[in-house]
Design a protein around this motif. Sequence first.
Motif, short mmCIF file in Angstrom:
data_model
loop_
_atom_site.label_atom_id
_atom_site.label_comp_id
_atom_site.label_asym_id
_atom_site.label_seq_id
_atom_site.Cartn_x
_atom_site.Cartn_y
_atom_site.Cartn_z
N THR A 156 -22.55 -35.92 10.06
CA THR A 156 -22.14 -34.54 10.33
C THR A 156 -22.84 -33.92 11.53
O THR A 156 -22.52 -32.79 11.90
N GLU A 157 -23.79 -34.60 12.15
CA GLU A 157 -24.52 -34.02 13.27
C GLU A 157 -24.46 -34.90 14.51
O GLU A 157 -24.78 -36.08 14.45
N PHE A 158 -24.07 -34.28 15.62
CA PHE A 158 -23.83 -35.00 16.86
C PHE A 158 -24.45 -34.24 18.03
O PHE A 158 -24.58 -33.01 17.97
N THR A 159 -24.83 -34.98 19.07
CA THR A 159 -25.40 -34.34 20.24
C THR A 159 -24.77 -34.88 21.51
O THR A 159 -24.39 -36.06 21.59
N LEU A 160 -24.67 -34.00 22.49
CA LEU A 160 -24.31 -34.36 23.86
C LEU A 160 -25.55 -34.11 24.71
O LEU A 160 -26.11 -33.02 24.65
N THR A 161 -25.96 -35.12 25.45
CA THR A 161 -27.13 -35.00 26.31
C THR A 161 -26.73 -35.24 27.77
O THR A 161 -25.97 -36.17 28.05
N ILE A 162 -27.24 -34.40 28.63
CA ILE A 162 -27.12 -34.62 30.07
C ILE A 162 -28.53 -34.90 30.56
O ILE A 162 -29.43 -34.05 30.42
N SER A 163 -28.76 -36.07 31.11
CA SER A 163 -30.14 -36.52 31.37
C SER A 163 -30.79 -35.81 32.55
O SER A 163 -32.00 -35.57 32.53
N SER A 164 -30.00 -35.48 33.57
CA SER A 164 -30.55 -34.81 34.75
C SER A 164 -29.43 -33.95 35.34
O SER A 164 -28.53 -34.47 36.01
N LEU A 165 -29.49 -32.66 35.07
CA LEU A 165 -28.39 -31.76 35.44
C LEU A 165 -28.11 -31.77 36.94
O LEU A 165 -29.03 -31.71 37.77
N GLN A 166 -26.83 -31.85 37.24
CA GLN A 166 -26.35 -31.77 38.62
C GLN A 166 -25.54 -30.47 38.79
O GLN A 166 -25.05 -29.91 37.80
#
Lengths: 107, 122
Positions: free
Chosen positions: A69-79
Amino acid sequence: DVQMTQFPSTLSASIGDRVTITCRASQGVNNLLAWYQQKPGKAPKLLIHKASILEIGVPSRFSGSGSGTEFTLTISSLQPDDFATYYCQQYDSYGYTFGQGTKLEIK
Amino acid sequence: QVQLQESGPGLVRPSETLSLTCSISGGSINSPYYWSWIRQPPGKALEWIGFIHYTGTTIYSPSLTGRVTMSIDTSTNQISLKLNSVTTADTAVYYCARDPFWSGIHDGFDIWGQGTMVTVSS
């Protein structure tokens, strides 16, 4: 309907930061979870499907994880191009449901 | 490559019927795809309306069942949306989107139309 709770609703970050957006489902969705990016006046763009599979052509700085039920979206180094609104969506149960969105802003 | 294009009136009167068409070009309307309609009120989140398959199978959002009808024309590669008894709450950008169905599993909306704004107002 499966309720999708997404947080934070707004996130301020700087170029180069690592950011994480969370999406919680009201019941298990068998990892049938997608993430979309939407820019103002444009249609959403599919980034990730099946919780962790990167869509072809999407930069590798984007990643998805989670299960149950728990999910994440990760952006490693924002552009600069990453400042947009992000939505999660479950497609395990008809009717499909989206989260309320996370607006990623420049700090 | 596959492209989707929504079309229809930009203004609908309250209590009337909203009618939109999505034209699919550059690819097949047949399996393994379902075709969804999704809407987004100004400044708000996305809402799934329903989908249709080339066989004519439809599933609609529980919140809209009773007011929505979708149809498909495989000869012209078009899908249609009708939403009746509209109110101002139906004002939104309406998108059509492709929903791949591989090995019995849906897989997110991989291609979207540009969207069309529909305003409900007298």
